[in-house]
Design a protein around this motif. Sequence first.
Motif, PDB file in Angstrom:
ATOM      1  N   ASN A 375       0.810  -1.222   0.000  1.00 14.05           N
ATOM      2  CA  ASN A 375       0.000   0.000   0.000  1.00 14.05           C
ATOM      3  C   ASN A 375       0.844   1.274   0.000  1.00 14.05           C
ATOM      4  O   ASN A 375       0.450   2.306   0.538  1.00 14.05           O
ATOM      5  CB  ASN A 375      -0.969   0.017   1.185  1.00 14.05           C
ATOM      6  N   LYS A 376       2.011   1.198  -0.677  1.00 14.35           N
ATOM      7  CA  LYS A 376       2.893   2.372  -0.804  1.00 14.35           C
ATOM      8  C   LYS A 376       3.122   2.691  -2.282  1.00 14.35           C
ATOM      9  O   LYS A 376       4.249   2.878  -2.731  1.00 14.35           O
ATOM     10  CB  LYS A 376       4.222   2.114  -0.090  1.00 14.35           C
ATOM     11  N   GLY A 377       2.024   2.722  -3.015  1.00 17.12           N
ATOM     12  CA  GLY A 377       2.116   2.943  -4.446  1.00 17.12           C
ATOM     13  C   GLY A 377       1.388   1.833  -5.182  1.00 17.12           C
ATOM     14  O   GLY A 377       0.610   1.087  -4.581  1.00 17.12           O
ATOM     15  N   GLU A 378       1.640   1.705  -6.483  1.00 23.99           N
ATOM     16  CA  GLU A 378       1.021   0.656  -7.277  1.00 23.99           C
ATOM     17  C   GLU A 378       2.063   0.007  -8.185  1.00 23.99           C
ATOM     18  O   GLU A 378       2.812   0.704  -8.874  1.00 23.99           O
ATOM     19  CB  GLU A 378      -0.128   1.212  -8.128  1.00 23.99           C
ATOM     20  N   ALA A 379       2.095  -1.328  -8.190  1.00 21.74           N
ATOM     21  CA  ALA A 379       2.987  -2.048  -9.094  1.00 21.74           C
ATOM     22  C   ALA A 379       2.386  -2.053 -10.494  1.00 21.74           C
ATOM     23  O   ALA A 379       1.168  -2.114 -10.662  1.00 21.74           O
ATOM     24  CB  ALA A 379       3.180  -3.478  -8.593  1.00 21.74           C
ATOM     25  N   ASN A 380       3.243  -1.997 -11.501  1.00 19.42           N
ATOM     26  CA  ASN A 380       2.812  -2.025 -12.899  1.00 19.42           C
ATOM     27  C   ASN A 380       3.243  -3.343 -13.531  1.00 19.42           C
ATOM     28  O   ASN A 380       4.432  -3.668 -13.544  1.00 19.42           O
ATOM     29  CB  ASN A 380       3.420  -0.848 -13.659  1.00 19.42           C
ATOM     30  N   GLY A 381       2.267  -4.109 -14.039  1.00 19.32           N
ATOM     31  CA  GLY A 381       2.549  -5.442 -14.545  1.00 19.32           C
ATOM     32  C   GLY A 381       3.525  -5.456 -15.706  1.00 19.32           C
ATOM     33  O   GLY A 381       4.446  -6.296 -15.748  1.00 19.32           O
ATOM     34  N   ILE A 382       3.370  -4.553 -16.672  1.00 19.51           N
ATOM     35  CA  ILE A 382       4.254  -4.526 -17.838  1.00 19.51           C
ATOM     36  C   ILE A 382       5.686  -4.183 -17.425  1.00 19.51           C
ATOM     37  O   ILE A 382       6.654  -4.835 -17.858  1.00 19.51           O
ATOM     38  CB  ILE A 382       3.749  -3.515 -18.887  1.00 19.51           C
ATOM     39  N   ILE A 383       5.823  -3.179 -16.560  1.00 20.29           N
ATOM     40  CA  ILE A 383       7.166  -2.800 -16.090  1.00 20.29           C
ATOM     41  C   ILE A 383       7.807  -3.946 -15.322  1.00 20.29           C
ATOM     42  O   ILE A 383       8.998  -4.262 -15.503  1.00 20.29           O
ATOM     43  CB  ILE A 383       7.085  -1.534 -15.214  1.00 20.29           C
ATOM     44  N   GLU A 384       7.007  -4.622 -14.478  1.00 23.81           N
ATOM     45  CA  GLU A 384       7.562  -5.735 -13.700  1.00 23.81           C
ATOM     46  C   GLU A 384       7.946  -6.906 -14.598  1.00 23.81           C
ATOM     47  O   GLU A 384       8.912  -7.618 -14.319  1.00 23.81           O
ATOM     48  CB  GLU A 384       6.564  -6.175 -12.638  1.00 23.81           C
TER      49      GLU A 384
END
Length: 523
Positions: A375-384
């Motif tokens: 809960n400290k931001g949002e992960a991005n699937g494409i970047i990951e």
Amino acid sequence: MSKLCKVIFLYIRLAFDLMIDGIFSLIFNRNYKTVPPLDLKKHGMLTESALTLAKKIRQKELKSEELVRAVIERIKEVNPVINAIAMDRYEAALAEAKEVDALIAQGLSDEEFNKKPFLGVPFTTKESQAVKGMPFTIGLICRRNEVATEDSEAVKRLKDAGAIVVASTNLPEMLVWQETRNPVYGMTNNPHHTGRTPGGSSGAEAALTASCASVISLCSDLGGSTRMPAFYCGMFGHHPTPGNTNLRGIVFRTGEDQETMVSLGFISKHVEDLGPLTKIIAGEKAPLLKLDRNVDFKDIKFYYLERSQDMLLSSVRADLKGAMKNVITRISQNITTTENAPEPYYHRGFNHMYSIWKHWMTKEPEHLPSLCTNNKGEANGIIELLKKMMCMSQYCLFTIVRLIEEQCLPKVDPEWAEKISKELKEDLFSKLGDNGVLLMPSAPQPAPYHYSCFLRPYNFAYWAIVNALKCPATQVPLGVNAQGLPLGIQVVAAPYNDALCLAVAKYLSKEFGGSIKACKYKS
């Protein structure tokens, strides 16, 4: 799609599935290990039900310390093979067991024992269930230093019932996959065949139970997380009617989300443990589940679903079709009258099991991209995914796949999903009423090889549709196939008819031999 095209597609899909199994067998059939045998002289008590063990402790036939020590010793024997333990609390559990023995030696009234029906009996729970002072990582690298500051409501209720926490167990990263693996604790193996998955997200609980290393196994189920591991490991698993087990302290749940598909449940070697344990965690809502209902088999109406026509799923394998047929035959011979013989059931909603569940997942409070970052931001699937290709991502590939699905792929049409869900519920529940059960496949195949779920990501939908319908269901083992892998079926009832599921499971346990232990016995 025309009927001919569907048939051709199904044959192509079956050939693809068999090819996958053939390739993965070359990798995982080479050096798989076996779980150490159970020494009946030292640890024979671990084959008994939690109810039996609680009674023996109450009657001073067994000390809690002996039982807790036996569980600890057995875990130490099997864990190097299955890797199920996230963190133990062995010394604290032994100290608590000694306190229980001292209390019993002093003398406890029947009233006190009734308040603590599982006094002195040890239990384990997956690490996503908060246990005060224990790690609370949910398998995330960014939470590897998190420690629970208080017990979850379910853990508290089990403790109030006298049970003793021995350890927390492994889980998939974020609880989002069909295998129990994460970058914090590694991968858990199926004790029947360590080259195969025990399922997720309660795979470690099922692996321990099947290895006779856990007496009470507390689980949770949003898309089959109790029933899938129970099936893959040959155990019983009950998913109570959702909305009746308090979820406070599971991941970030507060216990106020009563419209959820999630329900807490248990995996067990003995079906008779499931009802009493469910009562404990249901608390004041236990009467709604009618677990004490006296079920008369003459009144049960049986329906069965042989397979789904959901094109996203693999075809149900012949060994599981055979298991279903055996159950229907046995019921027809031994339970029902001619007028009440099992009937096939189908509704077009079962053609879209995964899509229906996917839609209802959008109603759950968790937001995966935010949870991935604590809960400290949002992960991005494409970047990951790009980072993963360069070995720089901190997430498992399956988490990245789920992120991409959520962020990039088309959403399910909510109007369609809610309309077909309503139609399916109305049709199915009108058929089942308060005296009917639906027998349905657990999955297209027994326990898959590690990593092969990436090529068959939707096969869990046979469990997931039950969550979407908010029904109770019990996973029932039915012997093994030619490869020694557990077979089974699900018993599903209309909401608040949990007693029906458990009554049918108890009958099938007697008819087909019950749970399937993953270890040999030595005397």
